[in-house]
Each structure stands twice: as structure tokens, then as C-alpha cells.
Motif scaffolding. Structure first.
Motif, PDB file in Angstrom:
ATOM      1  N   SER A  80      -4.900  -4.366  12.493  1.00  0.00           N
ATOM      2  CA  SER A  80      -6.284  -4.838  12.346  1.00  0.00           C
ATOM      3  C   SER A  80      -6.973  -4.290  11.093  1.00  0.00           C
ATOM      4  O   SER A  80      -7.996  -4.826  10.655  1.00  0.00           O
ATOM      5  CB  SER A  80      -7.110  -4.444  13.579  1.00  0.00           C
ATOM      6  N   GLU A  81      -6.425  -3.211  10.484  1.00  0.00           N
ATOM      7  CA  GLU A  81      -7.050  -2.620   9.300  1.00  0.00           C
ATOM      8  C   GLU A  81      -6.058  -2.574   8.141  1.00  0.00           C
ATOM      9  O   GLU A  81      -4.873  -2.251   8.322  1.00  0.00           O
ATOM     10  CB  GLU A  81      -7.536  -1.195   9.593  1.00  0.00           C
ATOM     11  N   PHE A  82      -6.543  -2.888   6.959  1.00  0.00           N
ATOM     12  CA  PHE A  82      -5.759  -2.845   5.735  1.00  0.00           C
ATOM     13  C   PHE A  82      -6.652  -2.291   4.638  1.00  0.00           C
ATOM     14  O   PHE A  82      -7.549  -2.973   4.156  1.00  0.00           O
ATOM     15  CB  PHE A  82      -5.250  -4.247   5.381  1.00  0.00           C
ATOM     16  N   ALA A  83      -6.425  -1.038   4.271  1.00  0.00           N
ATOM     17  CA  ALA A  83      -7.298  -0.390   3.290  1.00  0.00           C
ATOM     18  C   ALA A  83      -6.626   0.861   2.741  1.00  0.00           C
ATOM     19  O   ALA A  83      -5.592   1.317   3.253  1.00  0.00           O
ATOM     20  CB  ALA A  83      -8.640  -0.021   3.926  1.00  0.00           C
ATOM     21  N   THR A  84      -7.200   1.415   1.700  1.00  0.00           N
ATOM     22  CA  THR A  84      -6.816   2.712   1.178  1.00  0.00           C
ATOM     23  C   THR A  84      -8.083   3.415   0.728  1.00  0.00           C
ATOM     24  O   THR A  84      -9.178   2.884   0.871  1.00  0.00           O
ATOM     25  CB  THR A  84      -5.797   2.574   0.025  1.00  0.00           C
ATOM     26  N   VAL A  98      -6.587  10.391   2.629  1.00  0.00           N
ATOM     27  CA  VAL A  98      -6.585  11.202   1.414  1.00  0.00           C
ATOM     28  C   VAL A  98      -5.151  11.454   0.975  1.00  0.00           C
ATOM     29  O   VAL A  98      -4.254  11.612   1.801  1.00  0.00           O
ATOM     30  CB  VAL A  98      -7.351  12.534   1.643  1.00  0.00           C
ATOM     31  N   ALA A  99      -4.932  11.472  -0.335  1.00  0.00           N
ATOM     32  CA  ALA A  99      -3.607  11.744  -0.891  1.00  0.00           C
ATOM     33  C   ALA A  99      -3.267  13.221  -0.759  1.00  0.00           C
ATOM     34  O   ALA A  99      -4.135  14.074  -0.575  1.00  0.00           O
ATOM     35  CB  ALA A  99      -3.563  11.304  -2.352  1.00  0.00           C
ATOM     36  N   ASP A 100      -1.992  13.529  -0.885  1.00  0.00           N
ATOM     37  CA  ASP A 100      -1.465  14.864  -0.599  1.00  0.00           C
ATOM     38  C   ASP A 100      -2.126  15.957  -1.439  1.00  0.00           C
ATOM     39  O   ASP A 100      -2.711  16.913  -0.905  1.00  0.00           O
ATOM     40  CB  ASP A 100       0.050  14.858  -0.836  1.00  0.00           C
ATOM     41  N   GLN A 101      -2.043  15.859  -2.754  1.00  0.00           N
ATOM     42  CA  GLN A 101      -2.568  16.935  -3.607  1.00  0.00           C
ATOM     43  C   GLN A 101      -4.091  17.018  -3.556  1.00  0.00           C
ATOM     44  O   GLN A 101      -4.668  18.100  -3.604  1.00  0.00           O
ATOM     45  CB  GLN A 101      -2.100  16.747  -5.057  1.00  0.00           C
ATOM     46  N   GLN A 102      -4.738  15.878  -3.432  1.00  0.00           N
ATOM     47  CA  GLN A 102      -6.197  15.890  -3.309  1.00  0.00           C
ATOM     48  C   GLN A 102      -6.631  16.538  -1.993  1.00  0.00           C
ATOM     49  O   GLN A 102      -7.633  17.252  -1.944  1.00  0.00           O
ATOM     50  CB  GLN A 102      -6.740  14.466  -3.414  1.00  0.00           C
ATOM     51  N   ALA A 103      -5.852  16.293  -0.937  1.00  0.00           N
ATOM     52  CA  ALA A 103      -6.144  16.929   0.351  1.00  0.00           C
ATOM     53  C   ALA A 103      -6.001  18.441   0.238  1.00  0.00           C
ATOM     54  O   ALA A 103      -6.838  19.207   0.749  1.00  0.00           O
ATOM     55  CB  ALA A 103      -5.202  16.393   1.428  1.00  0.00           C
ATOM     56  N   GLY A 123       0.835  -1.200   0.000  1.00  0.00           N
ATOM     57  CA  GLY A 123       0.000   0.000   0.000  1.00  0.00           C
ATOM     58  C   GLY A 123       0.862   1.238   0.000  1.00  0.00           C
ATOM     59  O   GLY A 123       2.086   1.160   0.180  1.00  0.00           O
ATOM     60  N   THR A 124       0.250   2.374  -0.220  1.00  0.00           N
ATOM     61  CA  THR A 124       0.967   3.636  -0.133  1.00  0.00           C
ATOM     62  C   THR A 124       1.063   4.036   1.345  1.00  0.00           C
ATOM     63  O   THR A 124       0.635   3.306   2.234  1.00  0.00           O
ATOM     64  CB  THR A 124       0.282   4.711  -0.983  1.00  0.00           C
ATOM     65  N   ILE A 125       1.614   5.218   1.598  1.00  0.00           N
ATOM     66  CA  ILE A 125       1.896   5.624   2.980  1.00  0.00           C
ATOM     67  C   ILE A 125       0.639   5.589   3.852  1.00  0.00           C
ATOM     68  O   ILE A 125       0.685   5.205   5.020  1.00  0.00           O
ATOM     69  CB  ILE A 125       2.511   7.037   3.002  1.00  0.00           C
ATOM     70  N   ASP A 126      -0.501   5.982   3.286  1.00  0.00           N
ATOM     71  CA  ASP A 126      -1.741   5.988   4.074  1.00  0.00           C
ATOM     72  C   ASP A 126      -2.094   4.588   4.555  1.00  0.00           C
ATOM     73  O   ASP A 126      -2.519   4.387   5.700  1.00  0.00           O
ATOM     74  CB  ASP A 126      -2.896   6.562   3.236  1.00  0.00           C
TER      75      ASP A 126
END
Length: 431
Positions: free
Chosen positions: A110-114, A175-180, A96-99
Motif C-alpha cells: 500500500s506504500e511506495f516511498a523513500t 533513514v539510510a545507514d550512515q545518516q542513521a 527503490g533502495t532497501i528502505d
């Protein structure tokens, strides 16, 4: 795509001089099939475009892999690290990415998601179908089982494990950087534009509910998904914005970045000196990873003031380039342009950019819009704010830069700068 760090393993060491034999993607050796994958994508998409005349396939036929793509980094890892290959066989590997990594760590596994915004930056996600691309993942031999489930941007992702902070804090947005930053700038309408000038420059435009593809260097992203609402963006970027200023500071051309504005304004012009800001190659619209950073037009009379002004002018010229591509390729009228990022503190760059694109640019009071955007999305999810209209009232403008000169007054300087850029291209050996 925007660079996003993966959590499965580190990517290979980058090459500063970019001509070493183990530096990818400029060198494609027998152990790597990236070059052949790219050729396969180009040929198949050219054929699909011939039959369908779809601009989406035309854009894909011109797509070029770069080290910005986390998809290539993951593919390299899967091909070269035996321990990762073994973990996949044992079904004990995920990516996954950093998030995704932070979520996994904060919830003690316990959680694995994006979310959709982060997934769309990886180069592995199909924004048209709103799912991971089986086509791209199969071409790169990336198992879909490695990738996380994709959730809404505002969503209950679980809670931080109580042992970390003493209380179980709910995680209500990813949320991703630029979208945030786009959300923090309240760029909610179709046609709203965000210009982020930080380490690099990112130009984003809200394209509404559907992604738009083009051939000039803008690529489709998911801005955010909240319930039934999906907002799409088109984004392009230029590297080495703040990087160039920091580099000049390390050369002792000035003590603090705040001095550069005054230094630039103390001169009528750069006296024919031009700077090409591409320590990491050139991105859109030229897309040359082998370009080199350079000064051109140096003379015995050149002072550090000319060098600093040339660096700042190059940032504005790159902004003009990206904006021209956006106008040509994204056929959506611009409604607002809002800036953020550390470099937008520099009023010389801001004013010159406004002149060059002949548009007003709104600089906010608070420049760290990524944090504000993430907090706003989480606040909406828990009901702290009821709707986006409340968020609009919270945003404060510090300065609105209006065009003071016609861009034609810069035309000769920009033409000379473009010549300098072209002479800096294809400098490093690709093989």
C-alpha cells in the motif's frame, strides 16, 4: 556513493578476479553505454565549469562510475533483463533502495516511498535541487516514473499490515545507514564528524544546511530532513576494513578479532611489513577499482603478529588519508569526532588514528548507532522525545582517545605504506 541495494532485480554477479570479460564497469562492451555516458558527463561538465567556474561542475567532470552506484546497477538491469523492460511497458515496475522495498512489503504494497537520506545515496538524486535528477536519469535512460516519492526522514509512512505482527505498527522514519549512525551519534552541529569502521570505513562531516561538493572524493548527501530542517553531510569511504580482519581470521592468524589488539601491541612495529586493504579496489582519494590487496615487505622473520599489526595499521593509515582529504576539501572547522562500528572496539586502531589525525576521538558505550539513530528519528516523530537535546543526554561515551604521539613519528611508516599502495594500483586489466 554508498552502496544501496535495489529491489527491482538482482545486479549481475560480481567477479572475484575482476578480469573476466563480463565484469562491469571495468569492461565496457558494445551492449553497454556506461563508458560513453561517463565521457559525456565529463566533457559537458568541463565545459560548464569553464564558463561558470563552479566547483560543483568541476567535481562532476572528475566523477567516475563504480559498482557501488545503484544507478549503474539499475541501468544494467533495464538494458539487459527483458522481463523488466516488459514490466515498465506494462507500468507494473517500480524501483527503490532497501528502505523502499521493506516499506512496500511491510505495508502489503500500500506504500511506495523513500526519504531524502536514502534517495541521496543512489547517485540519481540532486541534493542541490532536492529532487530526482532528470539529467542523470535521462543519461542512463532510467524513467523517472520508476522512482519513489521522496518524503521527510521523520514522517508517517503508514503502518505495518496487521497480519504481520498482529497489530498495525506505525512506520515513522526511513533513514539510510550512515545518516542513521550520524544521527545516533548526535552529530547535530556543523563540523561534527562521524568515523564508522565496520565492513568498510565511512567518514562523514555535518556541513550544515547546504551540500558541499569537492574534487577529492567526498560527495554531498542529505543527512536528514525533518520539517523545514535540512542537514547535509559530506561523505567518503574506504572499503575492506572489517573485511580485512575477517579475511585474516579465516586464514587462522587468530581465533577471535578481539585478539588482534593484543597481538599488535606485543610488537614495537610491523618490521617493515605493509598491507594494502583493497579487496574491492581503492576508493577515495585514489579511486582505482583495479587495485589489488597485498602484503609487502615480507621477510623470513615475518610472523603472524607482524601480519596482523600491518592489517590494523593499514586501517589507521586509510583513516588518515580520508581525514586529510576532508581537511583539504571541506572548509569547515571540526567540532567533534565520534566513532562507531565493530572495528572501533579495537583500541590499537583507535589510538593510532587519534595520533595520526592529532584529534580526540570519542567512542560510545553502544556501538550500533544506525539502529539508535533510526529509533531516535521515529521517537521524535511520535513525540516520545521532545527534541534533540534529550537525545544528547542519552548518548554515553565509553572512551575518549587523545593523541599520545606526534603523527610525525608515523611519517616514515606511512610514506612506505603509500608506496605499497601505489604499487598495488592498476593491477587488474580494465579490458
Amino acid at each position: 556513493m554508498t552502496a544501496q541495494g535495489g529491489s527491482v532485480a538482482p545486479a549481475p554477479r560480481s567477479c572475484r578476479n575482476r578480469d573476466e570479460s563480463n565484469c562491469w564497469p571495468w569492461h565496457f562492451n558494445t551492449e553497454s553505454n556506461f563508458y560513453y555516458v561517463e565521457q559525456l558527463i565529463h566533457s559537458s561538465c568541463r565545459m560548464l565549469h569553464f564558463f561558470t567556474r563552479s566547483k560543483r561542475f568541476l567535481a562532476a567532470s572528475l566523477f567516475t562510475f563504480t559498482t557501488q552506484h545503484v544507478s549503474l546497477r539499475l541501468a544494467w538491469i533495464l538494458q539487459n533483463l527483458v522481463e523488466v523492460q516488459n514490466a515498465i511497458e506494462e507500468e507494473s515496475c517500480c524501483f527503490g533502495t532497501i528502505d523502499t522495498w521493506l516499506l512496500h512489503k511491510l505495508t502489503k504494497g500500500s506504500e511506495f516511498a523513500t526519504d531524502f537520506s536514502n534517495a541521496s545515496t543512489t547517485g540519481l538524486f540532486d541534493p542541490y535541487e532536492m529532487c530526482w535528477s532528470s539529467f542523470i536519469t535521462s543519461l542512463l535512460s532510467i524513467p523517472l516514473s520508476l522512482l519513489p516519492p521522496v518524503r521527510d526522514t521523520s514522517f508517517n509512512f503508514g503502518s505495518v499490515d496487521e497480519e504481520i505482527f498482529g497489530v498495525p505498527i506505525p512506520i515513522m522514519a526511513l533513514v539510510a545507514d550512515q545518516q542513521a549512525a550520524m544521527f545516533g551519534e548526535c552529530c547535530f552541529q556543523t563540523g561534527d564528524v562521524k568515523l564508522t569502521m565496520g565492513t568498510g570505513t565511512f567518514l562523514d562531516i555535518n556541513t550544515g544546511s547546504y551540500p558541499q561538493q569537492n574534487v577529492g572524493g567526498f560527495y554531498p548527501l542529505i543527512g536528514w530532513k525533518i520539517g523545514q530542517e535540512v542537514v547535509c553531510l559530506a561523505e567518503s569511504n574506504a572499503g575492506d576494513t572489517g573485511t580485512a580482519i575477517k579475511w585474516a581470521q579465516q586464514l587462522d592468524l587468530f581465533t577471535d578479532a578481539s585478539e588482534t589488539e593484543k597481538m599488535a601491541k606485543s610488537l614495537e612495529d610491523s618490521e617493515g611489513v605493509y598491507f594494502v586493504p583493497c579487496f574491492s579496489g581503492l576508493q577515495a582519494p585514489l579511486n582505482d577499482p583495479c587495485a589489488c590487496a597485498s602484503f609487502m615487505g615480507l621477510k623470513p622473520s615475518t610472523s603472524k603478529y607482524h601480519l596482523v599489526r600491518a592489517i590494523l595499521e593499514s586501517i589507521a593509515f586509510r583513516n588518515k588519508q580520508l581525514y586529510e582529504v576532508m581537511q583539504k576539501e571541506i572548509h569547515i572547522p571540526v567540532t567533534n569526532i565520534r566513532a562507531d562500528g565493530g572495528v572501533c572496539k579495537n583500541s590499537f586502531v583507535m589510538q593510532m588514528t587519534s595520533d595520526l589525525i592529532n584529534e580526540k576521538i570519542d567512542r560510545p558505550v553502544h556501538l550500533d548507532m544506525s539502529c539508535l539513530g533510526a529509533a531516535s528519528l521515529a521517537g521524535l516523530a511520535v513525540g516520545f522525545w521532545t527534541d534533540k537535546e534529550e537525545l544528547k543526554k542519552l548518548r554515553q561515551s565509553e572512551t575518549v582517545f587523545k593523541p599520545q604521539k606526534k603523527w610525525q613519528e608515523y611519517e616514515m611508516s606511512m610514506e612506505n605504506w603509500v608506496k605499497a599502495v601505489k604499487r598495488s594500483m592498476n593491477w587488474y586489466n580494465k579490458t
